[in-house]
Motif scaffolding. Structure first.
Motif, PDB file in Angstrom:
ATOM      1  N   MET A  34       2.827  11.828   9.340  1.00  0.00           N
ATOM      2  CA  MET A  34       3.597  10.574   9.245  1.00  0.00           C
ATOM      3  C   MET A  34       2.968   9.664   8.184  1.00  0.00           C
ATOM      4  O   MET A  34       1.757   9.482   8.150  1.00  0.00           O
ATOM      5  N   TYR A  35       3.798   9.146   7.299  1.00  0.00           N
ATOM      6  CA  TYR A  35       3.296   8.283   6.232  1.00  0.00           C
ATOM      7  C   TYR A  35       3.856   6.877   6.415  1.00  0.00           C
ATOM      8  O   TYR A  35       4.976   6.694   6.867  1.00  0.00           O
ATOM      9  N   PHE A  36       3.047   5.876   6.050  1.00  0.00           N
ATOM     10  CA  PHE A  36       3.490   4.489   6.214  1.00  0.00           C
ATOM     11  C   PHE A  36       3.479   3.740   4.893  1.00  0.00           C
ATOM     12  O   PHE A  36       2.556   3.885   4.106  1.00  0.00           O
ATOM     13  N   PHE A  37       4.507   2.967   4.691  1.00  0.00           N
ATOM     14  CA  PHE A  37       4.640   2.117   3.513  1.00  0.00           C
ATOM     15  C   PHE A  37       4.400   0.708   4.019  1.00  0.00           C
ATOM     16  O   PHE A  37       5.210   0.143   4.739  1.00  0.00           O
ATOM     17  N   ARG A  38       3.270   0.120   3.713  1.00  0.00           N
ATOM     18  CA  ARG A  38       2.959  -1.169   4.345  1.00  0.00           C
ATOM     19  C   ARG A  38       2.470  -2.202   3.341  1.00  0.00           C
ATOM     20  O   ARG A  38       2.190  -1.900   2.191  1.00  0.00           O
ATOM     21  N   GLU A  39       2.390  -3.448   3.847  1.00  0.00           N
ATOM     22  CA  GLU A  39       1.885  -4.550   3.025  1.00  0.00           C
ATOM     23  C   GLU A  39       0.442  -4.261   2.629  1.00  0.00           C
ATOM     24  O   GLU A  39      -0.318  -3.693   3.410  1.00  0.00           O
ATOM     25  N   VAL A  71      18.427  -7.590  -9.533  1.00  0.00           N
ATOM     26  CA  VAL A  71      17.941  -6.714  -8.462  1.00  0.00           C
ATOM     27  C   VAL A  71      17.020  -5.656  -9.088  1.00  0.00           C
ATOM     28  O   VAL A  71      17.383  -5.021 -10.070  1.00  0.00           O
ATOM     29  N   VAL A  72      15.828  -5.515  -8.502  1.00  0.00           N
ATOM     30  CA  VAL A  72      14.840  -4.568  -9.027  1.00  0.00           C
ATOM     31  C   VAL A  72      14.830  -3.324  -8.138  1.00  0.00           C
ATOM     32  O   VAL A  72      14.840  -3.441  -6.907  1.00  0.00           O
ATOM     33  N   ARG A  73      14.837  -2.165  -8.771  1.00  0.00           N
ATOM     34  CA  ARG A  73      14.756  -0.912  -8.016  1.00  0.00           C
ATOM     35  C   ARG A  73      13.529  -0.129  -8.457  1.00  0.00           C
ATOM     36  O   ARG A  73      13.343   0.100  -9.647  1.00  0.00           O
ATOM     37  N   LEU A  74      12.705   0.245  -7.481  1.00  0.00           N
ATOM     38  CA  LEU A  74      11.525   1.050  -7.778  1.00  0.00           C
ATOM     39  C   LEU A  74      11.730   2.427  -7.169  1.00  0.00           C
ATOM     40  O   LEU A  74      12.055   2.546  -5.984  1.00  0.00           O
ATOM     41  N   HIS A  75      11.547   3.432  -7.979  1.00  0.00           N
ATOM     42  CA  HIS A  75      11.628   4.812  -7.485  1.00  0.00           C
ATOM     43  C   HIS A  75      10.207   5.362  -7.404  1.00  0.00           C
ATOM     44  O   HIS A  75       9.488   5.388  -8.398  1.00  0.00           O
ATOM     45  N   ILE A  76       9.829   5.773  -6.210  1.00  0.00           N
ATOM     46  CA  ILE A  76       8.477   6.298  -5.995  1.00  0.00           C
ATOM     47  C   ILE A  76       8.611   7.726  -5.456  1.00  0.00           C
ATOM     48  O   ILE A  76       8.859   7.920  -4.257  1.00  0.00           O
ATOM     49  N   PRO A  77       8.491   8.715  -6.342  1.00  0.00           N
ATOM     50  CA  PRO A  77       8.660  10.096  -5.883  1.00  0.00           C
ATOM     51  C   PRO A  77       7.566  10.500  -4.897  1.00  0.00           C
ATOM     52  O   PRO A  77       6.461   9.959  -4.916  1.00  0.00           O
ATOM     53  N   LYS A  78       7.919  11.432  -4.042  1.00  0.00           N
ATOM     54  CA  LYS A  78       6.929  11.978  -3.103  1.00  0.00           C
ATOM     55  C   LYS A  78       6.267  13.193  -3.747  1.00  0.00           C
ATOM     56  O   LYS A  78       6.889  13.893  -4.551  1.00  0.00           O
ATOM     57  N   THR A  79       5.019  13.433  -3.401  1.00  0.00           N
ATOM     58  CA  THR A  79       4.323  14.595  -3.958  1.00  0.00           C
ATOM     59  C   THR A  79       4.975  15.878  -3.434  1.00  0.00           C
ATOM     60  O   THR A  79       5.508  15.899  -2.316  1.00  0.00           O
ATOM     61  N   THR A 121       0.861  -1.172   0.000  1.00  0.00           N
ATOM     62  CA  THR A 121       0.000   0.000   0.000  1.00  0.00           C
ATOM     63  C   THR A 121       0.903   1.229   0.000  1.00  0.00           C
ATOM     64  O   THR A 121       1.752   1.362   0.880  1.00  0.00           O
ATOM     65  N   LEU A 122       0.719   2.051  -1.002  1.00  0.00           N
ATOM     66  CA  LEU A 122       1.582   3.230  -1.094  1.00  0.00           C
ATOM     67  C   LEU A 122       1.195   4.250  -0.025  1.00  0.00           C
ATOM     68  O   LEU A 122       0.011   4.402   0.288  1.00  0.00           O
ATOM     69  N   PRO A 123       2.160   4.958   0.501  1.00  0.00           N
ATOM     70  CA  PRO A 123       1.832   6.027   1.454  1.00  0.00           C
ATOM     71  C   PRO A 123       1.051   7.140   0.745  1.00  0.00           C
ATOM     72  O   PRO A 123       1.103   7.259  -0.481  1.00  0.00           O
ATOM     73  N   GLN A 124       0.350   7.946   1.550  1.00  0.00           N
ATOM     74  CA  GLN A 124      -0.481   9.005   0.960  1.00  0.00           C
ATOM     75  C   GLN A 124       0.330  10.021   0.166  1.00  0.00           C
ATOM     76  O   GLN A 124      -0.177  10.632  -0.768  1.00  0.00           O
ATOM     77  N   ASN A 125       1.578  10.187   0.537  1.00  0.00           N
ATOM     78  CA  ASN A 125       2.372  11.219  -0.132  1.00  0.00           C
ATOM     79  C   ASN A 125       3.155  10.676  -1.328  1.00  0.00           C
ATOM     80  O   ASN A 125       4.047  11.343  -1.836  1.00  0.00           O
ATOM     81  N   ALA A 126       2.841   9.453  -1.771  1.00  0.00           N
ATOM     82  CA  ALA A 126       3.530   8.902  -2.937  1.00  0.00           C
ATOM     83  C   ALA A 126       2.888   9.440  -4.215  1.00  0.00           C
ATOM     84  O   ALA A 126       1.666   9.515  -4.313  1.00  0.00           O
ATOM     85  N   ASP A 127       3.704   9.805  -5.157  1.00  0.00           N
ATOM     86  CA  ASP A 127       3.206  10.288  -6.451  1.00  0.00           C
ATOM     87  C   ASP A 127       2.941   9.049  -7.317  1.00  0.00           C
ATOM     88  O   ASP A 127       3.839   8.531  -7.975  1.00  0.00           O
ATOM     89  N   GLN A 128       1.703   8.584  -7.286  1.00  0.00           N
ATOM     90  CA  GLN A 128       1.367   7.287  -7.897  1.00  0.00           C
ATOM     91  C   GLN A 128       1.631   7.236  -9.390  1.00  0.00           C
ATOM     92  O   GLN A 128       1.915   6.182  -9.950  1.00  0.00           O
TER      93      GLN A 128
END
Lengths: 103, 148
Positions: free
Chosen positions: B1-6, A82-90, A64-71
């Motif tokens: 605070m933000y959480f990155f979770r399963e 090795v896989v790298r995912l970059h998830i920018p913050k808003t 589950t992405l955090p709320q501040n992730a730029d989806q």
């Protein structure tokens, strides 16, 4: 799931800085073309497929992405298994320096 | 605070988590869960193939040496450096070195060992020559033959 298909949990490390989240996963045998990353709402799915002979392994992990992730700006790369995912913050969640004016 | 979770939403999410847990229990050995290389010999087209999972190991950190009838494979995974990043979760192991030594099986000559690296998988191929059957050794007779 057939007898020759194995599902393997993807081991991940997660890091963050002020600009982005970085998810790093070990997926040996998975090339860039065998990697599937999907974002659906706040659900991030990483799936990799690996063939060895007649057997097949599927790596998968769902977050589950955090709320501040730029989806819409998630990017992924694979190298040496090795896989790298970059998830920018808003932008509005990043720290912002306020200029202090002096009279 | 933000959480990155399963991901966990209703029965679908729970089913997936349950499946992952079961998969980890049933199919991940201690070696694998520790992030160490895992692999075994397989027969492919009459040849022997050994695959070792070495994610994050660059080709120049792999060494394969053949000495007599012994093959030694060494792989080194460097420690990763994520400067400026804060760790939120650590599950992978980096900064290890592994070495595996094996004796060449019958039918494989030291010249028939080849190796390649693809997407974090080290593949060692041993070409097995078909069995030629027993070879009869001529027995010399007389003093001259014995001296030779």
């Amino acid at each position: 799931m057939t007898a020759e298909e194995h599902k393997v949990a993807l081991a991940c490390d997660i890091y963050e800085n002020d600009d982005e989240y970085l998810v790093i996963a070990d997926a040996p045998g998975v090339s860039g073309s065998g990697l599937d990353v999907t974002v659906h709402g706040d659900r991030l799915t990483v799936r990799g497929e690996r063939s060895h002979g007649e057997a097949r392994s599927i790596y998968e992990r769902v977050f589950t992405l955090p709320q501040n992730a730029d989806q819409g700006a998630v990017s992924a790369e694979a190298r040496d298994g090795v896989v790298r995912l970059h998830i920018p913050k808003t932008a509005d969640s990043k720290p912002r320096r306020i200029e202090v004016r002096t009279s | 605070m933000y959480f990155f979770r399963e991901w966990d939403e209703g029965s679908g999410g729970l089913r997936l988590l349950d499946l992952l847990r079961r998969t980890m229990n049933e199919e991940m050995t201690d070696e694998q869960s520790l992030g160490r290389p895992l692999g075994g010999f397989e027969r492919e087209n009459g040849n022997l193939v050994l695959r070792l999972d070495v994610p994050g190991v660059p080709a120049d950190k792999v060494d394969v040496t053949v000495h007599g009838r012994t093959v030694t494979v060494t792989a080194e995974r460097p420690e990763e450096n994520h400067e400026g990043f804060r760790p939120l979760r650590r599950e992978r192991r980096t900064g290890w070195k592994v070495s595996r030594t094996m004796t060449l099986p019958a039918g494989v000559s030291p010249d028939d060992v080849s190796c390649r690296m693809d997407d974090g998988v080290l593949t060692l191929q041993l070409t097995v020559k078909p069995d030629q059957g027993p070879r009869r050794v001529q027995i010399g007779t007389g003093p001259e033959e014995v001296r030779q």
